[in-house]
Scaffold this motif. Structure first.
Motif, mmCIF file in Angstrom:
data_model
loop_
_atom_site.group_PDB
_atom_site.id
_atom_site.type_symbol
_atom_site.label_atom_id
_atom_site.label_comp_id
_atom_site.label_asym_id
_atom_site.label_seq_id
_atom_site.Cartn_x
_atom_site.Cartn_y
_atom_site.Cartn_z
ATOM 1 N N ALA A 297 0.829 -1.202 0.000
ATOM 2 C CA ALA A 297 0.000 0.000 0.000
ATOM 3 C C ALA A 297 0.866 1.256 0.000
ATOM 4 C CB ALA A 297 -0.934 -0.005 1.202
ATOM 5 N N ALA A 298 1.910 1.263 0.786
ATOM 6 C CA ALA A 298 2.810 2.419 0.833
ATOM 7 C C ALA A 298 3.498 2.621 -0.521
ATOM 8 C CB ALA A 298 3.836 2.236 1.934
ATOM 9 N N HIS A 299 3.927 1.539 -1.134
ATOM 10 C CA HIS A 299 4.586 1.616 -2.436
ATOM 11 C C HIS A 299 3.635 2.169 -3.493
ATOM 12 C CE1 HIS A 299 6.989 0.538 -5.922
ATOM 13 N NE2 HIS A 299 5.953 -0.158 -6.381
ATOM 14 N N LYS A 300 2.426 1.673 -3.518
ATOM 15 C CA LYS A 300 1.475 2.102 -4.531
ATOM 16 C C LYS A 300 1.014 3.536 -4.297
ATOM 17 C CE LYS A 300 0.355 -2.383 -6.115
ATOM 18 N NZ LYS A 300 -0.430 -3.560 -6.072
ATOM 19 N N GLY B 12 3.029 5.801 -3.206
ATOM 20 C CA GLY B 12 4.148 6.542 -3.761
ATOM 21 C C GLY B 12 4.124 6.613 -5.281
ATOM 22 N N LEU B 13 3.532 5.629 -5.912
ATOM 23 C CA LEU B 13 3.452 5.623 -7.373
ATOM 24 C C LEU B 13 2.548 6.725 -7.913
ATOM 25 C CD1 LEU B 13 3.287 1.813 -8.214
ATOM 26 C CD2 LEU B 13 5.223 3.366 -8.464
ATOM 27 N N ILE B 14 1.659 7.246 -7.070
ATOM 28 C CA ILE B 14 0.771 8.318 -7.510
ATOM 29 C C ILE B 14 1.588 9.538 -7.916
ATOM 30 C CG2 ILE B 14 -1.052 9.911 -6.784
ATOM 31 C CD1 ILE B 14 -2.136 7.632 -5.017
ATOM 32 N N LYS C 105 3.241 12.820 -13.433
ATOM 33 C CA LYS C 105 3.970 13.324 -14.603
ATOM 34 C C LYS C 105 3.393 12.773 -15.911
ATOM 35 C CE LYS C 105 8.155 13.505 -11.856
ATOM 36 N NZ LYS C 105 9.458 12.920 -11.616
ATOM 37 N N LYS C 106 2.581 11.729 -15.808
ATOM 38 C CA LYS C 106 2.081 11.056 -17.019
ATOM 39 C C LYS C 106 0.662 11.457 -17.379
ATOM 40 C CE LYS C 106 5.143 7.190 -16.476
ATOM 41 N NZ LYS C 106 5.332 5.765 -16.616
ATOM 42 N N GLY C 107 0.024 12.244 -16.533
ATOM 43 C CA GLY C 107 -1.306 12.737 -16.879
ATOM 44 C C GLY C 107 -2.407 12.238 -15.963
ATOM 45 N N PRO C 108 -3.605 12.783 -16.163
ATOM 46 C CA PRO C 108 -4.740 12.499 -15.265
ATOM 47 C C PRO C 108 -5.204 11.048 -15.285
ATOM 48 C CG PRO C 108 -5.387 14.020 -17.024
ATOM 49 C CD PRO C 108 -3.924 13.789 -17.155
ATOM 50 N N THR D 267 -5.642 5.884 -12.314
ATOM 51 C CA THR D 267 -5.344 4.458 -12.216
ATOM 52 C C THR D 267 -4.481 4.160 -10.996
ATOM 53 O OG1 THR D 267 -5.477 4.240 -14.619
ATOM 54 C CG2 THR D 267 -4.326 2.499 -13.434
ATOM 55 N N ALA D 268 -3.476 4.993 -10.756
ATOM 56 C CA ALA D 268 -2.604 4.806 -9.590
ATOM 57 C C ALA D 268 -3.383 4.976 -8.289
ATOM 58 C CB ALA D 268 -1.439 5.787 -9.650
#
Length: 74
Positions: A21-24, A26-28, A33-36, A41-42
């Motif tokens: 959960a912490a890793h995911k 952080g992926l937000i 940088k890749k868009g809305p 999805t993140a």
């Protein structure tokens, strides 16, 4: 039957879910940088991981295990 073995397995599963959960979460920031669409999805993926973590925490609480104390043990 050894009662601590199921607790240990559940604690290990909780720890993995917590790290996931912490890793995911952080992926937000990376997805920003890749868009809305990538952000959405993140966020959905992070929410699912947090829900899974909370489910394990609830099961441990029902067994009388404090997950915060469990995390501090080696």
């Amino acid at each position: 039957m050894n009662q601590s073995a199921p607790h240990a397995e559940l604690i290990a599963a909780f720890s993995r879910a917590e790290a996931d959960a912490a890793h995911k979460l952080g992926l937000i920031t990376v997805a920003a940088k890749k868009g809305p669409k990538a952000i959405q999805t993140a966020q959905e993926t992070a929410a699912k991981a947090a829900k899974r973590r909370d489910s394990f925490a609830k099961k441990l609480k029902a067994l009388g295990v404090d997950v915060h104390k469990a995390d501090q043990q080696p």
